[in-house]
Design a protein around this motif. Structure first.
Motif, PDB file in Angstrom:
ATOM      1  N   ASN A  87      16.259-157.652  21.052  1.00 29.71           N
ATOM      2  CA  ASN A  87      15.245-158.615  21.488  1.00 29.71           C
ATOM      3  C   ASN A  87      15.720-160.042  21.304  1.00 29.71           C
ATOM      4  OD1 ASN A  87      12.960-156.957  22.346  1.00 29.71           O
ATOM      5  ND2 ASN A  87      12.859-156.293  20.210  1.00 29.71           N
ATOM      6  N   ASP A  88      16.946-160.228  20.838  1.00 31.21           N
ATOM      7  CA  ASP A  88      17.519-161.533  20.542  1.00 31.21           C
ATOM      8  C   ASP A  88      18.329-162.016  21.745  1.00 31.21           C
ATOM      9  OD1 ASP A  88      19.261-163.614  19.625  1.00 31.21           O
ATOM     10  OD2 ASP A  88      18.972-162.938  17.563  1.00 31.21           O
ATOM     11  N   SER A  89      17.823-163.006  22.450  1.00 37.05           N
ATOM     12  CA  SER A  89      18.479-163.484  23.670  1.00 37.05           C
ATOM     13  C   SER A  89      19.849-164.083  23.389  1.00 37.05           C
ATOM     14  CB  SER A  89      17.589-164.523  24.371  1.00 37.05           C
ATOM     15  OG  SER A  89      16.368-163.941  24.773  1.00 37.05           O
ATOM     16  N   ALA A  90      19.983-164.787  22.283  1.00 31.86           N
ATOM     17  CA  ALA A  90      21.276-165.383  21.947  1.00 31.86           C
ATOM     18  C   ALA A  90      22.308-164.299  21.652  1.00 31.86           C
ATOM     19  CB  ALA A  90      21.128-166.325  20.751  1.00 31.86           C
ATOM     20  N   GLU A 112      20.862-151.929  33.156  1.00 28.77           N
ATOM     21  CA  GLU A 112      20.516-152.673  31.955  1.00 28.77           C
ATOM     22  C   GLU A 112      19.016-152.957  31.907  1.00 28.77           C
ATOM     23  OE1 GLU A 112      24.572-155.199  30.903  1.00 28.77           O
ATOM     24  OE2 GLU A 112      23.199-155.987  32.427  1.00 28.77           O
ATOM     25  N   THR A 113      18.452-153.377  33.034  1.00 27.07           N
ATOM     26  CA  THR A 113      17.016-153.667  33.095  1.00 27.07           C
ATOM     27  C   THR A 113      16.202-152.412  32.812  1.00 27.07           C
ATOM     28  OG1 THR A 113      17.348-155.465  34.681  1.00 27.07           O
ATOM     29  CG2 THR A 113      15.145-154.496  34.573  1.00 27.07           C
ATOM     30  N   ALA A 114      16.593-151.298  33.432  1.00 26.23           N
ATOM     31  CA  ALA A 114      15.846-150.052  33.271  1.00 26.23           C
ATOM     32  C   ALA A 114      15.966-149.512  31.854  1.00 26.23           C
ATOM     33  CB  ALA A 114      16.346-149.020  34.278  1.00 26.23           C
ATOM     34  N   PHE A 115      17.157-149.605  31.258  1.00 26.42           N
ATOM     35  CA  PHE A 115      17.330-149.056  29.915  1.00 26.42           C
ATOM     36  C   PHE A 115      16.612-149.920  28.879  1.00 26.42           C
ATOM     37  CE2 PHE A 115      19.771-147.900  26.041  1.00 26.42           C
ATOM     38  CZ  PHE A 115      19.461-146.548  26.039  1.00 26.42           C
ATOM     39  N   ALA A 116      16.611-151.234  29.077  1.00 25.15           N
ATOM     40  CA  ALA A 116      15.853-152.111  28.179  1.00 25.15           C
ATOM     41  C   ALA A 116      14.370-151.762  28.226  1.00 25.15           C
ATOM     42  CB  ALA A 116      16.079-153.567  28.563  1.00 25.15           C
ATOM     43  N   VAL A 123      12.582-153.026  24.760  1.00 21.13           N
ATOM     44  CA  VAL A 123      13.226-154.237  24.270  1.00 21.13           C
ATOM     45  C   VAL A 123      13.431-155.213  25.426  1.00 21.13           C
ATOM     46  CG1 VAL A 123      14.392-153.080  22.353  1.00 21.13           C
ATOM     47  CG2 VAL A 123      15.539-153.249  24.569  1.00 21.13           C
ATOM     48  N   ARG A 124      13.834-156.428  25.085  1.00 23.97           N
ATOM     49  CA  ARG A 124      14.022-157.461  26.108  1.00 23.97           C
ATOM     50  C   ARG A 124      15.365-157.351  26.812  1.00 23.97           C
ATOM     51  NH1 ARG A 124      12.943-163.176  23.543  1.00 23.97           N
ATOM     52  NH2 ARG A 124      13.315-163.778  25.724  1.00 23.97           N
ATOM     53  N   HIS A 125      16.387-156.894  26.080  1.00 21.11           N
ATOM     54  CA  HIS A 125      17.741-156.920  26.638  1.00 21.11           C
ATOM     55  C   HIS A 125      18.478-155.612  26.377  1.00 21.11           C
ATOM     56  CE1 HIS A 125      17.341-161.292  27.062  1.00 21.11           C
ATOM     57  NE2 HIS A 125      16.918-161.315  25.794  1.00 21.11           N
ATOM     58  N   ALA A 126      19.270-155.195  27.349  1.00 26.47           N
ATOM     59  CA  ALA A 126      20.275-154.142  27.157  1.00 26.47           C
ATOM     60  C   ALA A 126      21.580-154.671  27.737  1.00 26.47           C
ATOM     61  CB  ALA A 126      19.866-152.851  27.852  1.00 26.47           C
ATOM     62  N   VAL A 127      22.652-154.501  27.000  1.00 28.79           N
ATOM     63  CA  VAL A 127      23.978-154.961  27.419  1.00 28.79           C
ATOM     64  C   VAL A 127      24.858-153.733  27.566  1.00 28.79           C
ATOM     65  CG1 VAL A 127      25.965-156.399  26.845  1.00 28.79           C
ATOM     66  CG2 VAL A 127      23.651-157.148  26.202  1.00 28.79           C
ATOM     67  N   ALA A 128      25.253-153.421  28.791  1.00 26.15           N
ATOM     68  CA  ALA A 128      26.059-152.233  29.052  1.00 26.15           C
ATOM     69  C   ALA A 128      27.518-152.499  28.704  1.00 26.15           C
ATOM     70  CB  ALA A 128      25.924-151.831  30.521  1.00 26.15           C
ATOM     71  N   VAL A 129      28.134-151.550  28.007  1.00 29.91           N
ATOM     72  CA  VAL A 129      29.537-151.658  27.602  1.00 29.91           C
ATOM     73  C   VAL A 129      30.224-150.308  27.834  1.00 29.91           C
ATOM     74  CG1 VAL A 129      29.116-153.498  25.932  1.00 29.91           C
ATOM     75  CG2 VAL A 129      28.948-151.112  25.199  1.00 29.91           C
ATOM     76  N   MET A 189       7.386-146.533  17.800  1.00 24.67           N
ATOM     77  CA  MET A 189       8.422-147.434  18.279  1.00 24.67           C
ATOM     78  C   MET A 189       9.666-146.639  18.643  1.00 24.67           C
ATOM     79  SD  MET A 189       7.939-150.727  15.742  1.00 24.67           S
ATOM     80  CE  MET A 189       8.865-151.810  16.845  1.00 24.67           C
ATOM     81  N   LYS A 190      10.371-147.102  19.663  1.00 29.56           N
ATOM     82  CA  LYS A 190      11.526-146.391  20.177  1.00 29.56           C
ATOM     83  C   LYS A 190      12.786-146.705  19.360  1.00 29.56           C
ATOM     84  CE  LYS A 190      10.321-144.341  24.206  1.00 29.56           C
ATOM     85  NZ  LYS A 190      10.760-144.966  25.478  1.00 29.56           N
ATOM     86  N   ALA A 191      13.674-145.732  19.312  1.00 27.46           N
ATOM     87  CA  ALA A 191      15.010-145.989  18.774  1.00 27.46           C
ATOM     88  C   ALA A 191      15.640-147.127  19.566  1.00 27.46           C
ATOM     89  CB  ALA A 191      15.873-144.739  18.897  1.00 27.46           C
ATOM     90  N   GLY A 192      16.243-148.056  18.841  1.00 22.31           N
ATOM     91  CA  GLY A 192      16.861-149.204  19.494  1.00 22.31           C
ATOM     92  C   GLY A 192      15.984-150.429  19.570  1.00 22.31           C
ATOM     93  N   SER A 193      14.735-150.318  19.067  1.00 20.49           N
ATOM     94  CA  SER A 193      13.808-151.449  19.175  1.00 20.49           C
ATOM     95  C   SER A 193      13.428-152.049  17.826  1.00 20.49           C
ATOM     96  CB  SER A 193      12.521-151.012  19.891  1.00 20.49           C
ATOM     97  OG  SER A 193      11.768-150.114  19.077  1.00 20.49           O
TER      98      SER A 193
END
Length: 413
Positions: free
Chosen positions: A227-230, A46-50, A55-61, A196-200
């Motif tokens: 980039n939204d922490s919430a 998640e850290t590496a993909f973000a 971006v600030r966050h990646a959430v793996a699913v 800018m990257k796709a996903g950002s």
């Protein structure tokens, strides 16, 4: 190389053989740690993909479909809301919208990029919506509130995001990127004066790591970037039965977790992705050179503001079935992405669309053909593919010279 050997549409064997030692060592680590769900491997990916997506966050699913569904749910889209997307995409895009209890409605694509047309989006918002007494944007088709837009970065090329985001801001809409085919694609934003990257660029974005993607797992996998922490915190609960911590369920969620082995595989492959994407771009340029003399084949169009990553190399011809059959007889694989626009699918009869509602998508669906495209594709193989395409065109001359005319794609606004 055996020049008579079959050329597959997609080669998933060679890249895994090349990484066999790394992947085998990774599997052993998982076996010896028994860390199958969650843990450092998921967090590290998640850290590496973000970082890769800026971006600030990646959430793996566990899939790209879940990624888009969770992103829509966490963005604030409510049950019964309308979410706008395109009919020229895989059904997972609209499945995610429907499974988030929203209603998909369509706008047509640009005839050159096959991505959402900002002009068609603008016409929809101006002509097919009204404001109610509360100021909400209401679809005249369904009578429901329009709250979000899902542009699809199809075939590895980003949609015209500045124009889409400007319209979204004007009408108060959320933008969620469907980046499932666009790992590493870039867009030059005039608003931000940088690539800018796709996903950002949207509120969030969904990625699929299905095995055939530019970054593919050895099974199902996906991720959401934001980039939204919430939003990120909410999506982490949605993927894990609504848990804020073990056995404490703040909401009712889903079982949408990515397992550690797939996360480790993706993290291993991620270090190769930039190189693989550059190879795809090089292969696309070579196809363009080899096929440029054929005036009856429409080549992919890449605007100056786009750096596509060519998940697919899609040409266009008026005798798609004939060319596909010719290639098959020559031992060359090909594919169609996608043969039936979503508004024609039986699953969406209830949306009550008709033939002619989205003419660009409908026309493209009968003419597009994907040629072999992967980093390990050899130049000799490309030459053979191009030679067979050229031979078929020379024999049949379908009379579609206009398809290969390069055009400029103007931004809206």
């Amino acid at each position: 190389m055996n020049t008579d050997a079959a050329i597959p549409f997609l080669d998933l064997v060679t890249p895994h053989v090349e990484l066999e030692e790394e992947l085998t060592a990774l599997f052993r680590r998982v076996l010896h740690s028994a860390g199958f769900i969650g843990g450092p491997m998921v967090e590290n990916f998640e850290t590496a993909f973000a970082e890769f997506c800026d971006v600030r966050h990646a959430v793996a699913v566990n899939s790209g479909t879940d990624a888009l569904r969770f992103a829509i749910m966490a963005s604030g889209v409510q049950s019964g809301d309308v979410v706008l997307t395109v009919p020229n995409t895989f059904i997972a895009t609209t499945e995610a919208i429907s499974q988030a209890r929203a209603i998909p409605e369509f706008v047509d694509v640009d005839e050159h990029t096959y991505n959402m047309s900002p002009l068609m989006l603008q016409r929809y918002l101006r002509n097919k919506c009204i404001r109610d007494k509360a100021g909400r944007l209401i679809s005249l088709r369904s009578g429901r509130q329009v709250t979000a837009i899902v542009p699809v970065h199809l075939y590895g090329q980003m949609a015209d995001m500045d124009s889409i985001l400007d319209l979204a801001a004007e009408y108060g809409l959320i933008v969620i990127e469907d980046a499932c085919q666009a790992h590493g694609a870039e867009y030059f934003s005039k608003k931000n004066n940088r690539w800018m990257k796709a996903g950002s660029m949207g509120r969030a974005a969904a990625f699929s790591f299905y095995p055939g993607k530019n970054l593919g797992a050895c099974g199902e996998a996906g991720a959401i970037t934001t980039n939204d922490s919430a939003m990120a915190a909410n999506m982490k609960m949605l993927r894990d039965h609504g848990q804020s911590r073990k056995y404490y369920h703040d909401i009712e969620g889903y079982n949408g977790r990515l397992d550690a082995l797939q996360a480790g595989i993706l993290h291993t492959k991620l270090s190769h992705l930039t190189s693989w994407n550059e190879q795809r771009r090089s292969k696309a340029a070579e196809y363009n050179r080899l096929l440029s003399k054929s005036d009856a084949v429409g080549l992919p169009f890449e605007p100056s503001w786009s750096r596509g990553v060519y998940h697919l190399y899609v040409i266009r011809t008026s005798d798609r079935e004939g060319l596909m059959s010719h290639l098959k007889e020559a031992g060359i694989g090909s594919g169609i992405h996608y043969p039936v626009p979503l508004h024609f699918q039986k699953a969406y009869v209830s949306l009550n669309y008709s033939a002619g509602d989205f003419p660009v998508s409908e026309s493209a669906a009968g003419e597009i053909l994907s040629l072999p495209m992967y980093p390990q594709l050899a130049s000799e193989q490309q030459e053979r593919v191009a030679a067979e395409v050229t031979a078929f065109v020379a024999k049949c001359r379908p009379g579609a010279a206009e398809l290969n005319t390069l055009v400029s794609v103007e931004r809206v606004g």
